[in-house]
Motif scaffolding. Sequence first.
Motif: not given
Length: 347
Positions: A134-147
Amino acid sequence: MAFIPSPIIYNIFSKLPVKSLARFKSLNKLYCSFINDPHFINAHFKNHSVVHGDLCLILSCIEHQNLNNTTKIHFFTVKDNEHATIEYSIPVSFDTYHILPSCNGLICFYGLHGSVHVCNPTTKTIVNLPNIDDDLQSFQSCGFGFDGINGTYKVIKFFDPHKIEIFTVVNGSWNKIRYTYSPCFGFQHHQPPVFANGFFYWFSISSSIVSFDIGKETFETISLPQSVLNKDKFKLYLVELKGELCMVDMDFEDKKRVDIWMFKCNEEHWVKLGTIVHRSEPIDTTRVVGIKANNQEILLHGFIKGLGHLSCYNMETGGFRPINIKGFTSHYFHVSQHVETLFQVGH
């Protein structure tokens, strides 16, 4: 067979390539326990980051197979001999994908319809993050990192309006939390967030830069350098260079110059790293994607007449040199600096 003390084995193994260690894992249980130990994996990565950190590139290209309605993503490594070696080919669902820069040896890529994947091209392991239809239409972008504080990888997904999901690796599985954030940190989604030095960064809708602390999961804002305040924000972009946040300014009338600014996180101010100038050709279609350890050569991705799709700019001499990769024919690819890791994402 002569007895070899464990500290000596540990020291030798920490200097070996990932592929060699994968072969040693099958020899006996002691070697396998060494190589699978999280402390050894971290030590091995840190050692190879120092020794090989600016010598390896990873190239990714996307192949759409219309007949069977699937997509394949191919990963190649390029080391100092400039010869491409295929590492991993992954079949995924048919979609338009964005591939994020390599982070501590892992690569995250995501589809336009919301699917997110994290893989280790060297160990050939992959995990597909859970999705919510149900959130597919509102998906904008994505990030990836290391804590680095908690020693774990994190994925951040942006949704409209003002929602994020954070996926964290905990005991080999990905846990998720979701919350909303203030509109003043709103995501201006002409580029994905950039990860550097323990923070995600992105341009906000209020003409500042938002920083998101990956360990504390808190938001702050960063002012832009004074000289770019009146520039076209769509001609600025963020990039990570040598672990630091940098901003590239392409807003010049002749399109033959770009300025690179570096944010000093501890001192909380911007310094000008350098300027790239081409005497005769526009360079506004290139992107800064890496920097050598000596801070003199900048790696550029994008076509410059007469040079091809990858080139280096020497900030001391002002000269460009092409990088002619053997064994790789695609003209459309993503590139970033890369260090191999033993980290297994699939368990």
